[in-house]
Motif scaffolding. Sequence first.
Motif, PDB file in Angstrom:
ATOM      1  N   PHE A   1      -2.190   5.142  19.085  1.00  0.00           N
ATOM      2  CA  PHE A   1      -0.794   5.485  18.815  1.00  0.00           C
ATOM      3  C   PHE A   1      -0.158   4.310  18.072  1.00  0.00           C
ATOM      4  O   PHE A   1       0.660   3.570  18.579  1.00  0.00           O
ATOM      5  CB  PHE A   1      -0.045   5.811  20.110  1.00  0.00           C
ATOM      6  N   SER A   2      -0.573   4.170  16.820  1.00  0.00           N
ATOM      7  CA  SER A   2      -0.184   3.036  15.983  1.00  0.00           C
ATOM      8  C   SER A   2       1.115   3.341  15.243  1.00  0.00           C
ATOM      9  O   SER A   2       1.808   4.310  15.522  1.00  0.00           O
ATOM     10  CB  SER A   2      -1.308   2.712  15.005  1.00  0.00           C
TER      11      SER A   2
ATOM     12  N   GLU B   1       6.013   6.379  13.783  1.00  0.00           N
ATOM     13  CA  GLU B   1       7.062   6.674  12.801  1.00  0.00           C
ATOM     14  C   GLU B   1       7.249   8.179  12.626  1.00  0.00           C
ATOM     15  O   GLU B   1       8.374   8.652  12.501  1.00  0.00           O
ATOM     16  CB  GLU B   1       6.762   5.998  11.470  1.00  0.00           C
ATOM     17  N   MET B   2       6.162   8.936  12.632  1.00  0.00           N
ATOM     18  CA  MET B   2       6.285  10.389  12.503  1.00  0.00           C
ATOM     19  C   MET B   2       6.997  10.965  13.724  1.00  0.00           C
ATOM     20  O   MET B   2       7.908  11.788  13.591  1.00  0.00           O
ATOM     21  CB  MET B   2       4.917  11.047  12.336  1.00  0.00           C
TER      22      MET B   2
ATOM     23  N   LEU C   1      -2.075  11.835  12.600  1.00  0.00           N
ATOM     24  CA  LEU C   1      -2.343  12.402  13.922  1.00  0.00           C
ATOM     25  C   LEU C   1      -1.205  12.025  14.853  1.00  0.00           C
ATOM     26  O   LEU C   1      -0.678  10.915  14.774  1.00  0.00           O
ATOM     27  CB  LEU C   1      -3.657  11.840  14.473  1.00  0.00           C
ATOM     28  N   LEU C   2      -0.832  12.932  15.755  1.00  0.00           N
ATOM     29  CA  LEU C   2       0.241  12.625  16.703  1.00  0.00           C
ATOM     30  C   LEU C   2      -0.271  12.295  18.100  1.00  0.00           C
ATOM     31  O   LEU C   2       0.383  11.574  18.838  1.00  0.00           O
ATOM     32  CB  LEU C   2       1.230  13.797  16.782  1.00  0.00           C
TER      33      LEU C   2
END
Length: 174
Positions: free
Chosen positions: A111-112, A117-118, A97-98
Amino acid sequence: MLFPCLVVVGIFSMYLSVGLAGGILVSWDNSLASFTVLDSSPQFVIGELDVLKKGRWRIAIIYGSKDVYVRRLLWEKLETFSGTDLPMVIGGDFNCLLTKEDKRGGRRFSFSIGPREMKSFLTSNDLHEVGYVGPKYTWSNNKLGADRILERLDRCFLNSSAISLGHRMVVRHP
């Protein structure tokens, strides 16, 4: 136990699933295009699609791991193929998920490391999301009521070379 492997036969290429997880199938019409696999793993098939009288595109079909540390290998491999020399399309199930808007139900979005990283990969490789039509969420846990979880895991991105060609592209969510 079956071991995942890449199979390429004439008009399709597939990375076989293991049990119920994974699997990637790429197909094309030989009268319109040819596809050459450059690299593959259980998380991706990367190749070049040569479309008759339209040019060559780099294509990456994704089935990202749910494990953030395994998914790191996906970003590293995509990075090696993400030049601006060819128009590029990267799409599929990223299992990541973004934003908090990409999820409804279940545990709260954070927002881990995975989303960070993505996002970093997309920014550093100048990749831009393609719009979509259809339902917002592409995955469900198939439960009802308060136990239902919906997520948007499937996405498609273009590099600047692809965008500059001026084609109108959209993803259709069924």
